[in-house]
Design a protein around this motif. Structure first.
Motif, PDB file in Angstrom:
ATOM      1  N   GLY A 397       0.848  -1.188   0.000  1.00 40.30           N
ATOM      2  CA  GLY A 397       0.000   0.000   0.000  1.00 40.30           C
ATOM      3  C   GLY A 397       0.879   1.232   0.000  1.00 40.30           C
ATOM      4  O   GLY A 397       1.943   1.259   0.640  1.00 40.30           O
ATOM      5  N   ASP A 398       0.457   2.263  -0.714  1.00 38.53           N
ATOM      6  CA  ASP A 398       1.239   3.493  -0.804  1.00 38.53           C
ATOM      7  C   ASP A 398       1.426   4.150   0.561  1.00 38.53           C
ATOM      8  O   ASP A 398       0.667   3.904   1.501  1.00 38.53           O
ATOM      9  N   ARG A 399       2.426   5.022   0.631  1.00 39.88           N
ATOM     10  CA  ARG A 399       2.636   5.800   1.858  1.00 39.88           C
ATOM     11  C   ARG A 399       1.601   6.914   1.888  1.00 39.88           C
ATOM     12  O   ARG A 399       1.878   8.075   1.593  1.00 39.88           O
ATOM     13  N   ALA A 400       0.414   6.517   2.282  1.00 40.17           N
ATOM     14  CA  ALA A 400      -0.716   7.439   2.235  1.00 40.17           C
ATOM     15  C   ALA A 400      -1.836   6.868   3.096  1.00 40.17           C
ATOM     16  O   ALA A 400      -1.834   5.697   3.461  1.00 40.17           O
ATOM     17  N   GLY A 401      -2.802   7.734   3.411  1.00 47.43           N
ATOM     18  CA  GLY A 401      -4.024   7.276   4.060  1.00 47.43           C
ATOM     19  C   GLY A 401      -3.816   6.754   5.460  1.00 47.43           C
ATOM     20  O   GLY A 401      -2.883   7.123   6.166  1.00 47.43           O
ATOM     21  N   ALA A 402      -4.714   5.850   5.866  1.00 48.58           N
ATOM     22  CA  ALA A 402      -4.724   5.359   7.243  1.00 48.58           C
ATOM     23  C   ALA A 402      -4.841   3.844   7.309  1.00 48.58           C
ATOM     24  O   ALA A 402      -5.354   3.305   8.288  1.00 48.58           O
ATOM     25  N   HIS A 403      -4.385   3.147   6.257  1.00 46.75           N
ATOM     26  CA  HIS A 403      -4.376   1.688   6.323  1.00 46.75           C
ATOM     27  C   HIS A 403      -3.321   1.131   5.374  1.00 46.75           C
ATOM     28  O   HIS A 403      -2.895   1.792   4.429  1.00 46.75           O
ATOM     29  N   VAL A 404      -2.893  -0.090   5.661  1.00 47.71           N
ATOM     30  CA  VAL A 404      -2.048  -0.870   4.766  1.00 47.71           C
ATOM     31  C   VAL A 404      -2.735  -2.212   4.565  1.00 47.71           C
ATOM     32  O   VAL A 404      -3.703  -2.534   5.245  1.00 47.71           O
ATOM     33  N   VAL A 405      -2.231  -2.995   3.617  1.00 51.22           N
ATOM     34  CA  VAL A 405      -2.791  -4.323   3.363  1.00 51.22           C
ATOM     35  C   VAL A 405      -1.757  -5.379   3.722  1.00 51.22           C
ATOM     36  O   VAL A 405      -0.591  -5.287   3.341  1.00 51.22           O
ATOM     37  N   LEU A 406      -2.209  -6.368   4.475  1.00 48.80           N
ATOM     38  CA  LEU A 406      -1.376  -7.497   4.864  1.00 48.80           C
ATOM     39  C   LEU A 406      -1.938  -8.721   4.141  1.00 48.80           C
ATOM     40  O   LEU A 406      -3.002  -9.223   4.504  1.00 48.80           O
ATOM     41  N   PRO A 407      -1.286  -9.183   3.075  1.00 49.52           N
ATOM     42  CA  PRO A 407      -1.858 -10.265   2.255  1.00 49.52           C
ATOM     43  C   PRO A 407      -1.863 -11.604   2.987  1.00 49.52           C
ATOM     44  O   PRO A 407      -0.995 -11.885   3.817  1.00 49.52           O
ATOM     45  N   LEU A 408      -2.865 -12.418   2.661  1.00 53.06           N
ATOM     46  CA  LEU A 408      -2.988 -13.772   3.189  1.00 53.06           C
ATOM     47  C   LEU A 408      -3.268 -14.713   2.014  1.00 53.06           C
ATOM     48  O   LEU A 408      -3.728 -14.276   0.951  1.00 53.06           O
ATOM     49  N   PRO A 409      -3.037 -16.014   2.183  1.00 51.40           N
ATOM     50  CA  PRO A 409      -3.090 -16.923   1.025  1.00 51.40           C
ATOM     51  C   PRO A 409      -4.480 -17.197   0.483  1.00 51.40           C
ATOM     52  O   PRO A 409      -4.631 -17.484  -0.708  1.00 51.40           O
ATOM     53  N   ASP A 410      -5.525 -17.126   1.320  1.00 48.73           N
ATOM     54  CA  ASP A 410      -6.859 -17.474   0.837  1.00 48.73           C
ATOM     55  C   ASP A 410      -7.907 -16.918   1.788  1.00 48.73           C
ATOM     56  O   ASP A 410      -7.597 -16.415   2.875  1.00 48.73           O
ATOM     57  N   GLY A 411      -9.174 -17.040   1.361  1.00 51.96           N
ATOM     58  CA  GLY A 411     -10.266 -16.499   2.150  1.00 51.96           C
ATOM     59  C   GLY A 411     -10.474 -17.210   3.467  1.00 51.96           C
ATOM     60  O   GLY A 411     -10.846 -16.592   4.472  1.00 51.96           O
ATOM     61  N   GLY A 412     -10.248 -18.530   3.495  1.00 53.80           N
ATOM     62  CA  GLY A 412     -10.398 -19.267   4.749  1.00 53.80           C
ATOM     63  C   GLY A 412      -9.415 -18.796   5.801  1.00 53.80           C
ATOM     64  O   GLY A 412      -9.759 -18.627   6.976  1.00 53.80           O
ATOM     65  N   THR A 413      -8.172 -18.577   5.394  1.00 49.89           N
ATOM     66  CA  THR A 413      -7.162 -18.071   6.319  1.00 49.89           C
ATOM     67  C   THR A 413      -7.541 -16.678   6.817  1.00 49.89           C
ATOM     68  O   THR A 413      -7.412 -16.373   8.005  1.00 49.89           O
ATOM     69  N   GLN A 439     -14.200 -13.327  -4.678  1.00 45.66           N
ATOM     70  CA  GLN A 439     -13.033 -12.709  -4.048  1.00 45.66           C
ATOM     71  C   GLN A 439     -11.777 -12.936  -4.879  1.00 45.66           C
ATOM     72  O   GLN A 439     -11.454 -14.066  -5.249  1.00 45.66           O
ATOM     73  N   ARG A 440     -11.080 -11.836  -5.181  1.00 40.39           N
ATOM     74  CA  ARG A 440      -9.845 -11.896  -5.976  1.00 40.39           C
ATOM     75  C   ARG A 440      -8.600 -11.618  -5.143  1.00 40.39           C
ATOM     76  O   ARG A 440      -7.516 -12.069  -5.490  1.00 40.39           O
ATOM     77  N   TRP A 441      -8.757 -10.823  -4.109  1.00 39.99           N
ATOM     78  CA  TRP A 441      -7.646 -10.467  -3.235  1.00 39.99           C
ATOM     79  C   TRP A 441      -7.956 -10.994  -1.834  1.00 39.99           C
ATOM     80  O   TRP A 441      -9.092 -10.903  -1.370  1.00 39.99           O
ATOM     81  N   HIS A 442      -6.926 -11.510  -1.163  1.00 43.06           N
ATOM     82  CA  HIS A 442      -7.104 -12.059   0.178  1.00 43.06           C
ATOM     83  C   HIS A 442      -6.134 -11.387   1.144  1.00 43.06           C
ATOM     84  O   HIS A 442      -4.954 -11.204   0.810  1.00 43.06           O
ATOM     85  N   GLY A 443      -6.613 -11.044   2.300  1.00 40.83           N
ATOM     86  CA  GLY A 443      -5.746 -10.426   3.287  1.00 40.83           C
ATOM     87  C   GLY A 443      -6.511  -9.528   4.223  1.00 40.83           C
ATOM     88  O   GLY A 443      -7.750  -9.562   4.287  1.00 40.83           O
ATOM     89  N   LEU A 444      -5.781  -8.716   4.947  1.00 45.52           N
ATOM     90  CA  LEU A 444      -6.351  -7.792   5.919  1.00 45.52           C
ATOM     91  C   LEU A 444      -6.106  -6.360   5.473  1.00 45.52           C
ATOM     92  O   LEU A 444      -4.999  -6.018   5.058  1.00 45.52           O
ATOM     93  N   ALA A 445      -7.142  -5.535   5.544  1.00 44.45           N
ATOM     94  CA  ALA A 445      -6.969  -4.092   5.399  1.00 44.45           C
ATOM     95  C   ALA A 445      -6.787  -3.553   6.808  1.00 44.45           C
ATOM     96  O   ALA A 445      -7.746  -3.457   7.580  1.00 44.45           O
ATOM     97  N   LEU A 446      -5.550  -3.249   7.154  1.00 44.78           N
ATOM     98  CA  LEU A 446      -5.178  -2.958   8.538  1.00 44.78           C
ATOM     99  C   LEU A 446      -5.160  -1.451   8.771  1.00 44.78           C
ATOM    100  O   LEU A 446      -4.269  -0.743   8.300  1.00 44.78           O
ATOM    101  N   GLY A 447      -6.154  -0.948   9.490  1.00 44.75           N
ATOM    102  CA  GLY A 447      -6.230   0.481   9.792  1.00 44.75           C
ATOM    103  C   GLY A 447      -5.464   0.824  11.056  1.00 44.75           C
ATOM    104  O   GLY A 447      -5.347   0.006  11.968  1.00 44.75           O
ATOM    105  N   TYR A 448      -4.969   2.053  11.129  1.00 48.23           N
ATOM    106  CA  TYR A 448      -4.178   2.450  12.293  1.00 48.23           C
ATOM    107  C   TYR A 448      -4.562   3.828  12.828  1.00 48.23           C
ATOM    108  O   TYR A 448      -3.796   4.458  13.568  1.00 48.23           O
ATOM    109  N   ALA A 449      -5.762   4.310  12.520  1.00 43.66           N
ATOM    110  CA  ALA A 449      -6.169   5.637  12.991  1.00 43.66           C
ATOM    111  C   ALA A 449      -7.154   5.586  14.148  1.00 43.66           C
ATOM    112  O   ALA A 449      -7.207   6.506  14.954  1.00 43.66           O
TER     113      ALA A 449
END
Length: 472
Positions: A397-413, A439-449
């Motif tokens: 994720g770009d150096r911007a906003g208030a979240h990053v993405v932490l990818p995971l291998p699949d939706g179950g995980t 679902q095409r992308w898997h992971g967490l949208a991790l907010g920090y605000a």
């Protein structure tokens, strides 16, 4: 500052006030609730003198900051008043107060459960708003008095403030843009629904980033629009994969939500060329474009192509959803059509939040807040990235906003990590809910605000532990 009041001289010190330090509700809120209830049922009466914040803090064995915050809240609500050199007194009960009012709930400490730490995107750093500025803006906004009629376009002072904001903080090239090109809105989703109803044929196709902002999808569908997916990658919208035959494309070029990419210049040009060639509208959702930490915010697309771009902005990410206001910047034919639609359905943006933003912007307070916000969120992002990468985890994720993405291998995980985090008191957001289709992308949208820094520091090791083996 009020004088200390001896214990015998204030009826408040004779009341039984139970505060629970292990409850979810902050002590200051608990105390304000208890005092408000005491005044409502007559245990405290108009004219009763209250102890000083210092004396009450000693009496209850709590911090003076707690008692000061409770007094401040009650003063703002009109329950108490300070008299210079004399002290603080209970006013008469506000109109409509009932002696049989339901008492505040008893707050039992939560056993074997931690307070929830919220690490989700789309939530502002509301704790960073200077409370003195906030109160002053609301008081000044109230000086305008009640309105006599609806302003379908929004208040002129608000629309002028938006143009100034876009010029200073979003790289808007003024050119022919004026306040006449701005409409106040109730936020991005509301604006998108109005735009669809006023400008797009019912049943028309609109391409929306996938994954993307699902409330935008909902607003379009509610207006009778057919939503088709437009794939994204780490640089945002893939322009050549936008389906043909659409009436509009909805995108977030400054900071794609939720993947976090920034649409590069060549794609911006290609997007505009396709829009002109194929007769599209480009709906630019600039939800947090003010929040860049590596370079100056990229100019809005509306500066490059005012003929085909409708620019949407909001105060909910840079300030708070409390204001309930945003803006639409568009060519005159668009704003005129939206105003006609508002006339036909009797809709108008609420003026209260508009007036508050005008007051926050009037003396440079908005600019100072944005500088502080960028500094704080930049530091938080660095903490998140460093802590997770130290644990061998990929983050993008770009150096911007208030979240990053932490990818995971699949939706179950993804779902298992979210569930286990919730068991440990952490609220996480998976990418599944940001898809309208498969679902095409898997992971967490991790907010920090939304959390405090201490909460962030304590939660990151848990997130790293839960995700550590899944990325391997």
């Amino acid at each position: 500052m009020p004088h200390d009041v001896p214990a015998a001289s204030s009826p408040l010190l004779e009341l039984a006030i139970d505060l629970h330090r292990d409850a979810d509700l902050p002590l200051a809120v608990q105390l304000a609730d208890a005092l408000r209830h005491a005044a409502t049922i007559g245990q405290l009466r108009g004219g009763d003198r209250l102890p000083s914040t210092r004396a009450l803090a000693r009496h209850l064995a709590i911090s003076r900051t707690v008692t000061a915050a409770a007094y401040e809240q009650l003063h703002a609500e009109g329950w108490i008043v300070g008299r210079r050199g004399s002290g603080t007194y209970v006013t008469t009960s506000p109109p409509g107060a009932r002696s049989d009012a339901v008492p505040p709930p008893v707050l039992e400490p939560r056993r074997n459960q931690r307070p929830m730490v919220v690490l989700v995107p789309g939530v502002p750093w509301a704790d960073g708003i200077d409370r003195a500025i906030w109160r002053r803006a609301w008081r000044a906004a109230a000086d305008a008095g009640p309105d006599l009629r609806h302003e379908r376009a929004g208040l002129l002072s608000y629309r002028e403030a938006v143009v100034e904001h876009l010029l200073r903080h979003r790289g808007l090239v003024i050119g022919g843009w004026t306040a006449e090109n701005v409409l106040a809105t109730g936020g991005t989703s509301t604006a998108l629904g109005e735009l669809a109803a006023a400008v797009l044929p019912r049943g028309a196709k609109v391409a929306v980033e996938e994954p993307g902002y699902q409330r935008a999808v909902g607003a379009l569908k509610a207006a009778g629009i057919q939503v088709v997916p437009a794939p994204v990658d780490h640089s945002g919208l893939i322009v050549e994969e936008v389906p043909s035959g659409v009436a509009a494309v909805y995108c977030s070029p400054a900071h794609q939500f939720p993947i976090g990419g920034r649409l590069p210049a060549e794609r911006r040009i290609a997007l505009i060329e396709r829009a002109r060639d194929e007769g599209w509208l480009i709906v630019e959702d600039d939800y947090d474009g003010e929040l860049r930490y590596d370079v100056a915010p990229l100019p809005v697309l509306a500066s490059m192509a005012p003929d085909v771009v409708v620019h949407l902005g909001t105060t909910s990410k840079i300030l708070t959803p409390t204001l309930g206001v945003g803006w639409m910047l568009a060519a005159e034919k668009i704003t005129t059509a939206v105003q006609r639609h508002r006339d036909s359905v009797g809709a108008s943006p609420a003026p209260a939040g508009q007036r508050v933003l005008v007051e926050i912007a009037r003396h440079g307070d908005l600019g100072r807040h944005l500088r502080r916000l960028r500094r704080e969120l930049s530091q938080r992002r660095a903490i998140v990235v460093e802590r997770l990468r130290d644990e061998g985890l990929e983050v993008f994720g770009d150096r911007a906003g208030a979240h990053v993405v932490l990818p995971l291998p699949d939706g179950g995980t993804e779902e298992r990590v979210r569930e286990r985090a919730a068991e440990e008191g952490i609220v996480l957001d998976g990418l599944r809910r940001h898809h309208d289709g498969p679902q095409r992308w898997h992971g967490l949208a991790l907010g920090y605000a939304a959390c405090t820094r201490d909460e962030l520091e304590s939660a990151l090791p848990v997130v790293a532990r839960l995700c550590g083996k899944t990325q391997a």
